[in-house]
Design a protein around this motif. Structure first.
Motif, PDB file in Angstrom:
ATOM      1  N   LEU A  46       0.835  -1.200   0.000  1.00 15.85           N
ATOM      2  CA  LEU A  46       0.000   0.000   0.000  1.00 15.85           C
ATOM      3  C   LEU A  46       0.874   1.256   0.000  1.00 15.85           C
ATOM      4  O   LEU A  46       0.621   2.196  -0.774  1.00 15.85           O
ATOM      5  CB  LEU A  46      -0.928  -0.001   1.211  1.00 15.85           C
ATOM      6  CG  LEU A  46      -1.812   1.237   1.384  1.00 15.85           C
ATOM      7  CD1 LEU A  46      -2.776   1.396   0.221  1.00 15.85           C
ATOM      8  CD2 LEU A  46      -2.572   1.175   2.711  1.00 15.85           C
ATOM      9  N   LYS A  47       1.887   1.276   0.829  1.00 20.98           N
ATOM     10  CA  LYS A  47       2.788   2.431   0.882  1.00 20.98           C
ATOM     11  C   LYS A  47       3.506   2.610  -0.453  1.00 20.98           C
ATOM     12  O   LYS A  47       3.679   3.737  -0.935  1.00 20.98           O
ATOM     13  CB  LYS A  47       3.794   2.259   2.017  1.00 20.98           C
ATOM     14  CG  LYS A  47       3.167   2.365   3.402  1.00 20.98           C
ATOM     15  CD  LYS A  47       4.207   2.152   4.511  1.00 20.98           C
ATOM     16  CE  LYS A  47       3.584   2.315   5.888  1.00 20.98           C
ATOM     17  NZ  LYS A  47       4.564   2.093   6.975  1.00 20.98           N
ATOM     18  N   LYS A  52       4.106   5.613  -5.539  1.00 22.49           N
ATOM     19  CA  LYS A  52       4.243   5.621  -6.990  1.00 22.49           C
ATOM     20  C   LYS A  52       3.059   6.287  -7.690  1.00 22.49           C
ATOM     21  O   LYS A  52       3.126   6.579  -8.881  1.00 22.49           O
ATOM     22  CB  LYS A  52       4.435   4.194  -7.510  1.00 22.49           C
ATOM     23  CG  LYS A  52       5.795   3.617  -7.129  1.00 22.49           C
ATOM     24  CD  LYS A  52       6.075   2.307  -7.790  1.00 22.49           C
ATOM     25  CE  LYS A  52       7.508   1.874  -7.501  1.00 22.49           C
ATOM     26  NZ  LYS A  52       8.505   2.742  -8.148  1.00 22.49           N
ATOM     27  N   SER A  53       1.978   6.521  -6.960  1.00 24.41           N
ATOM     28  CA  SER A  53       0.803   7.142  -7.557  1.00 24.41           C
ATOM     29  C   SER A  53       1.034   8.606  -7.910  1.00 24.41           C
ATOM     30  O   SER A  53       0.330   9.167  -8.755  1.00 24.41           O
ATOM     31  CB  SER A  53      -0.390   7.042  -6.595  1.00 24.41           C
ATOM     32  OG  SER A  53      -0.228   7.933  -5.489  1.00 24.41           O
ATOM     33  N   GLY A  54       1.984   9.236  -7.235  1.00 23.63           N
ATOM     34  CA  GLY A  54       2.218  10.660  -7.435  1.00 23.63           C
ATOM     35  C   GLY A  54       1.296  11.546  -6.626  1.00 23.63           C
ATOM     36  O   GLY A  54       1.450  12.772  -6.622  1.00 23.63           O
ATOM     37  N   ALA A  55       0.342  10.933  -5.920  1.00 27.37           N
ATOM     38  CA  ALA A  55      -0.585  11.699  -5.080  1.00 27.37           C
ATOM     39  C   ALA A  55       0.044  11.928  -3.707  1.00 27.37           C
ATOM     40  O   ALA A  55       0.951  11.203  -3.293  1.00 27.37           O
ATOM     41  CB  ALA A  55      -1.906  10.959  -4.942  1.00 27.37           C
ATOM     42  N   ALA A 222      -9.042   5.399  -4.840  1.00 28.74           N
ATOM     43  CA  ALA A 222      -9.001   4.157  -5.610  1.00 28.74           C
ATOM     44  C   ALA A 222      -8.137   4.313  -6.854  1.00 28.74           C
ATOM     45  O   ALA A 222      -7.318   3.441  -7.175  1.00 28.74           O
ATOM     46  CB  ALA A 222     -10.418   3.732  -6.002  1.00 28.74           C
ATOM     47  N   SER A 223      -8.282   5.436  -7.547  1.00 25.33           N
ATOM     48  CA  SER A 223      -7.494   5.680  -8.753  1.00 25.33           C
ATOM     49  C   SER A 223      -6.010   5.796  -8.434  1.00 25.33           C
ATOM     50  O   SER A 223      -5.165   5.294  -9.177  1.00 25.33           O
ATOM     51  CB  SER A 223      -7.975   6.960  -9.444  1.00 25.33           C
ATOM     52  OG  SER A 223      -9.307   6.820  -9.891  1.00 25.33           O
ATOM     53  N   ALA A 224      -5.706   6.445  -7.316  1.00 25.04           N
ATOM     54  CA  ALA A 224      -4.302   6.601  -6.921  1.00 25.04           C
ATOM     55  C   ALA A 224      -3.676   5.243  -6.609  1.00 25.04           C
ATOM     56  O   ALA A 224      -2.550   4.946  -7.054  1.00 25.04           O
ATOM     57  CB  ALA A 224      -4.199   7.524  -5.713  1.00 25.04           C
ATOM     58  N   ILE A 225      -4.388   4.407  -5.859  1.00 24.72           N
ATOM     59  CA  ILE A 225      -3.846   3.086  -5.517  1.00 24.72           C
ATOM     60  C   ILE A 225      -3.676   2.234  -6.768  1.00 24.72           C
ATOM     61  O   ILE A 225      -2.639   1.581  -6.960  1.00 24.72           O
ATOM     62  CB  ILE A 225      -4.757   2.384  -4.492  1.00 24.72           C
ATOM     63  CG1 ILE A 225      -4.750   3.143  -3.159  1.00 24.72           C
ATOM     64  CG2 ILE A 225      -4.309   0.938  -4.279  1.00 24.72           C
ATOM     65  CD1 ILE A 225      -5.750   2.621  -2.138  1.00 24.72           C
ATOM     66  N   GLU A 226      -4.687   2.242  -7.640  1.00 26.19           N
ATOM     67  CA  GLU A 226      -4.587   1.448  -8.871  1.00 26.19           C
ATOM     68  C   GLU A 226      -3.438   1.929  -9.746  1.00 26.19           C
ATOM     69  O   GLU A 226      -2.659   1.120 -10.285  1.00 26.19           O
ATOM     70  CB  GLU A 226      -5.906   1.511  -9.647  1.00 26.19           C
ATOM     71  CG  GLU A 226      -5.889   0.672 -10.918  1.00 26.19           C
ATOM     72  CD  GLU A 226      -7.241   0.605 -11.595  1.00 26.19           C
ATOM     73  OE1 GLU A 226      -7.377  -0.183 -12.558  1.00 26.19           O
ATOM     74  OE2 GLU A 226      -8.160   1.332 -11.168  1.00 26.19           O
ATOM     75  N   TRP A 230      -0.102  -0.413 -10.742  1.00 25.22           N
ATOM     76  CA  TRP A 230       0.320  -0.714 -12.114  1.00 25.22           C
ATOM     77  C   TRP A 230       1.750  -0.253 -12.367  1.00 25.22           C
ATOM     78  O   TRP A 230       2.529  -0.948 -13.031  1.00 25.22           O
ATOM     79  CB  TRP A 230      -0.639  -0.081 -13.130  1.00 25.22           C
ATOM     80  CG  TRP A 230      -1.838  -0.926 -13.401  1.00 25.22           C
ATOM     81  CD1 TRP A 230      -3.144  -0.647 -13.133  1.00 25.22           C
ATOM     82  CD2 TRP A 230      -1.841  -2.234 -13.981  1.00 25.22           C
ATOM     83  NE1 TRP A 230      -3.951  -1.690 -13.502  1.00 25.22           N
ATOM     84  CE2 TRP A 230      -3.186  -2.679 -14.034  1.00 25.22           C
ATOM     85  CE3 TRP A 230      -0.846  -3.077 -14.464  1.00 25.22           C
ATOM     86  CZ2 TRP A 230      -3.548  -3.917 -14.547  1.00 25.22           C
ATOM     87  CZ3 TRP A 230      -1.205  -4.328 -14.974  1.00 25.22           C
ATOM     88  CH2 TRP A 230      -2.540  -4.729 -15.016  1.00 25.22           C
ATOM     89  N   LYS A 231       2.118   0.880 -11.811  1.00 25.18           N
ATOM     90  CA  LYS A 231       3.505   1.343 -11.963  1.00 25.18           C
ATOM     91  C   LYS A 231       4.468   0.378 -11.274  1.00 25.18           C
ATOM     92  O   LYS A 231       5.552   0.093 -11.800  1.00 25.18           O
ATOM     93  CB  LYS A 231       3.652   2.753 -11.399  1.00 25.18           C
ATOM     94  CG  LYS A 231       3.032   3.831 -12.272  1.00 25.18           C
ATOM     95  CD  LYS A 231       3.302   5.224 -11.720  1.00 25.18           C
ATOM     96  CE  LYS A 231       2.704   6.291 -12.632  1.00 25.18           C
ATOM     97  NZ  LYS A 231       2.933   7.661 -12.098  1.00 25.18           N
ATOM     98  N   ALA A 232       4.068  -0.130 -10.113  1.00 23.14           N
ATOM     99  CA  ALA A 232       4.915  -1.076  -9.384  1.00 23.14           C
ATOM    100  C   ALA A 232       5.026  -2.412 -10.121  1.00 23.14           C
ATOM    101  O   ALA A 232       6.073  -3.073 -10.071  1.00 23.14           O
ATOM    102  CB  ALA A 232       4.361  -1.300  -7.979  1.00 23.14           C
ATOM    103  N   ILE A 233       3.960  -2.813 -10.821  1.00 24.13           N
ATOM    104  CA  ILE A 233       4.021  -4.023 -11.644  1.00 24.13           C
ATOM    105  C   ILE A 233       4.954  -3.805 -12.831  1.00 24.13           C
ATOM    106  O   ILE A 233       5.820  -4.628 -13.148  1.00 24.13           O
ATOM    107  CB  ILE A 233       2.612  -4.420 -12.129  1.00 24.13           C
ATOM    108  CG1 ILE A 233       1.766  -4.921 -10.949  1.00 24.13           C
ATOM    109  CG2 ILE A 233       2.686  -5.504 -13.208  1.00 24.13           C
ATOM    110  CD1 ILE A 233       0.291  -5.116 -11.276  1.00 24.13           C
TER     111      ILE A 233
END
Length: 287
Positions: A46-47, A52-55, A222-226, A230-233
């Motif tokens: 989660l962290k 990586k979300s940029g938020a 939700a958008s930030a986590i998703e 995806w960036k982490a994948i």
């Protein structure tokens, strides 16, 4: 020297302001369980996703231990919890907003058995699934796994007492307690005094997506986590964290050498991303 001191002071002030300004995201793993290693991976992921979300979010643990039912309710009603991770069901996807990326690549649905060590040979000699189905299992009565086992003709006892389920194995009230490959060794280590063991030979498998969930209307989080997941994948950081967290357990489990019993999950929502191999664990690859 004075210039460097001023620059350092400015940096510390800026970091403090940023931390203060970050929006807290309260996750459903309380401070009291900080030493329970079962929470290490989802909290770290989660962290990582938020980073990586940029938020501008900051992950914060919840204050108290809650039942699964209460945790789900607290998130759905936005009463002090922002995000949890749990196995999905159609009902949960109606009540909450799922981020449909299985955070453990489906390992929750790879189930080994907690047993009495003296019964290891008995389990090793069981010839087939039908003989295993004659034995009594136990699961949480409000866990999605309970109806999964029932739907696949296993004898299963429901219980609301987590610690009691281990004691049921110890006292031979039940024959085995299915736990995921990610959970079973930490749980036995924490209850070493009971002297329980992992059964040889068998592993149950059913599709059991473990998702992050947020409040239904919290599209921004939700958008930030998703986005972060995806960036982490894509950059490999999720794989690195996954293998660091679960590699030793997977080596112990040796899933490719076990007899796999494939079960149907009747609670699986139709939106589950089954056709994307990037998201699911492959025993042959070890990831």
């Amino acid at each position: 020297m004075r210039t460097w001191f001023i620059l350092l002071l400015l940096f510390l002030v800026a970091a403090s302001v940023k931390s203060f300004a970050a929006t807290p995201v309260i996750y459903a793993w309380p401070k009291k369980l900080a030493t329970d290693e079962r929470g290490d991976y989802p909290v770290a992921l989660l962290k990582l996703a938020l980073e990586k979300s940029g938020a501008d979010y900051q992950a914060v643990p919840s204050a108290s231990v809650m039942t699964q039912y209460r945790t789900l309710r607290q998130v759905s009603t936005a009463q002090g919890l922002d995000v949890l991770w749990t196995m999905t069901t159609p009902e949960r996807e109606q009540q909450l907003r799922p981020i449909r990326i299985p955070i453990d690549r489906g390992l929750l649905g790879w189930r080994l058995f907690v047993i009495q060590p003296e019964r290891a040979n008995q389990f090793a000699r069981l010839p087939n699934k039908a003989q295993l189905q004659k034995l009594m299992a136990v699961q949480g009565s409000d866990w999605p796994d309970f109806p999964v086992l029932q739907a696949n003709q296993f004898k299963v006892l429901g219980s609301g007492d987590f610690e009691g389920m281990f004691r049921m194995v110890k006292s031979a009230r039940i024959d085995f307690f299915p736990r995921s490959v990610t959970e079973i060794w930490p749980e036995l280590s924490q209850r070493e005094a009971l002297g329980l063991a992992v059964a040889p030979k068998w592993v149950l498998h059913y599709t059991a997506p473990l998702y992050f969930f947020v409040q239904k209307d919290n599209e921004e989080l939700a958008s930030a986590i998703e986005r972060g997941l995806w960036k982490a994948i894509e950059d490999g950081s999720m794989q690195e964290l996954f293998l660091h967290s679960f590699g030793p357990a997977l080596d112990k489990a040796a899933l490719s050498e076990r007899t796999v019993i494939e079960l149907v999950n009747p609670l699986l929502p139709k939106e589950t991303p089954l056709d994307n191999p990037l998201l699911w664990f492959d025993p042959a690859k070890g990831y």
